[in-house]
Every structure is written in structure tokens, then in C-alpha cells.
Design a protein around this motif. Structure first.
Motif, PDB file in Angstrom:
ATOM      1  N   GLN A  25       2.927  -3.103  -5.529  1.00  0.00           N
ATOM      2  CA  GLN A  25       2.411  -2.552  -4.170  1.00  0.00           C
ATOM      3  C   GLN A  25       3.415  -3.016  -3.070  1.00  0.00           C
ATOM      4  O   GLN A  25       3.823  -2.382  -2.308  1.00  0.00           O
ATOM      5  CB  GLN A  25       0.891  -3.232  -3.716  1.00  0.00           C
ATOM      6  N   GLU A  29       5.937  -0.387  -0.974  1.00  0.00           N
ATOM      7  CA  GLU A  29       5.838  -0.670   0.357  1.00  0.00           C
ATOM      8  C   GLU A  29       7.179  -0.690   1.022  1.00  0.00           C
ATOM      9  O   GLU A  29       7.405  -0.045   2.149  1.00  0.00           O
ATOM     10  CB  GLU A  29       4.919  -1.673   1.109  1.00  0.00           C
ATOM     11  N   GLU A  33       9.085   2.118   3.455  1.00  0.00           N
ATOM     12  CA  GLU A  33       9.707   1.807   4.459  1.00  0.00           C
ATOM     13  C   GLU A  33      11.233   2.168   4.604  1.00  0.00           C
ATOM     14  O   GLU A  33      11.612   2.786   5.566  1.00  0.00           O
ATOM     15  CB  GLU A  33       9.582   0.370   4.822  1.00  0.00           C
ATOM     16  N   THR A  40       5.660   8.785   0.972  1.00  0.00           N
ATOM     17  CA  THR A  40       4.127   8.389   0.622  1.00  0.00           C
ATOM     18  C   THR A  40       3.452   9.782   1.225  1.00  0.00           C
ATOM     19  O   THR A  40       3.405  10.646   0.373  1.00  0.00           O
ATOM     20  CB  THR A  40       3.941   7.149   1.556  1.00  0.00           C
TER      21      THR A  40
END
Length: 203
Positions: A25, A29, A33, A40
Motif C-alpha cells: 500500500q 501510494e 503520487e 489510480t
């Protein structure tokens, strides 16, 4: 054995090592970013079609991908004329060779820990039409997201396999939908997949 031999003998794929980057995770992320929302939610939003499919037949290796025959059980978004048709889905798994050893390498949508589709199982897929100059016939590619391929029953089977880019024999993953780096990462993926299914009104 050549790449062509593997294409002609798909059973050989099951005996090969599959190199995966386990789902993390935190790493996902950081990836999201870095590429912005495209990596996403936007990748799913922009998919040409969203379909529920059933894998019917054996995958073959072609153009640095598994070509997987699936039947469209239900069109959830997009071209309704695809209902009940067989289509080819290009799963992003390439065949590479190092020091004489051939290894299957997960890429693109599968770089987040996904495993190839299993025969006779149903999935929800977010797909884009493949460029006609790169494929044979009417074929589709999976959107760039860990949630672009999920079991249709909304209950992915996750296994924990600590470490990044660890090799596993493909046939040993026959019951797994995702390889997670830790139990916490598996829980995060399951929560995310549920959110995607609910927000897409798929369940």
C-alpha cells in the motif's frame, strides 16, 4: 525452448518462475503520487469498457503478454454489443531470459501484485482497446491499476509473500488473485477493491 515454443506449448508457462512485485500500500501510494491521479482512479474512469467476464480457454504467449480468451458475461459500462462475445485480453506478463533461464515478469497493471486469470473464473475488468498495429484481431488491454482486474464475486484471494520481486512458480499461484507484501497490505487491497466495486455499482 524459444519464445515461439512457449506460445505453442502453453502448458510450459505453468512450470516457469513468475517474478512479482508484491502489493504494498505504501509503495502504491508513492506510485500514485508520482504519476498523479492517472495511476489510480483516473485510469479506471477512463477505461473504454468495464465488463464481467469468464475465462474460457488456455492463455497463450504473444507480444510480451498472455493472450487470454474470455467470454463477456455482462457489459457494465461501454459497448453493449460485446455481450456474450469472446474477446482476447492481453495480460501484462512478459517472458524474459537471464543466464539461460526464462522468467515470467509482471508489468503494467500486474506490477502491483496481480496474478494471471484462472480458467473458468469470472472477473470484473477495466479494459482499453489495444492498438490495431500491435495485436491480432479484436483485443483489449487491462487499465493501469491494481483494481483493474478483480474477481467478480468481490472476494479476492490474497497471499502474503514478503519481499519485492520474489520468484514463485506460476502453477503455485493457481488459487491466488494477488500477492501482498504483508497481511496489512492484503487488508488494504481488499478494502480498496471493495470500494471500487461499490463505487462502480458492480456488486
Amino acid at each position: 525452448m524459444s519464445h515461439g515454443d512457449v506460445s505453442n506449448h502453453p502448458e510450459e508457462l505453468d512450470r516457469m518462475e513468475y517474478q512479482v512485485a508484491s502489493f504494498s500500500q505504501k509503495q502504491f501510494e508513492l506510485y500514485a503520487e508520482g504519476v498523479g491521479d492517472f495511476g489510480t482512479k483516473q485510469a479506471l474512469k477512463d477505461a473504454d469498457i468495464v465488463v464481467r467476464v469468464k475465462k474460457e480457454g488456455v492463455s497463450t504467449y504473444r507480444y510480451k503478454a498472455f493472450v487470454t480468451p474470455v467470454r463477456v458475461v455482462e457489459v457494465l459500462r461501454g459497448d453493449a454489443q460485446l455481450q456474450d462475445l469472446m474477446i482476447d485480453v492481453y495480460e501484462p506478463v512478459s517472458l524474459n531470459e537471464w543466464d539461460g533461464v526464462k522468467i515470467l515478469l509482471a508489468a503494467d497493471a500486474y506490477q502491483f501484485g496481480s496474478t494471471p486469470m484462472h480458467e473458468n473464473e469470472e472477473y470484473v475488468l477495466f479494459l482499453n482497446r489495444a492498438p490495431s498495429n500491435r495485436v491480432v484481431g479484436d483485443a483489449w488491454t487491462i487499465a493501469l491499476s491494481p483494481y483493474a482486474k478483480m474477481p467478480a464475486d468481490g472476494d479476492p484471494v490474497c497471499i502474503v509473500h514478503a519481499g519485492v520481486e520474489a520468484n514463485m512458480i506460476l502453477r503455485d499461484l493457481s488459487d491466488a488473485d494477488l500477492i501482498a507484501e504483508s497481511a496489512a497490505d492484503a487488508e488494504a487491497y481488499l478494502a480498496g477493491s471493495k470500494d471500487v466495486l461499490e463505487s462502480s455499482a458492480i456488486e
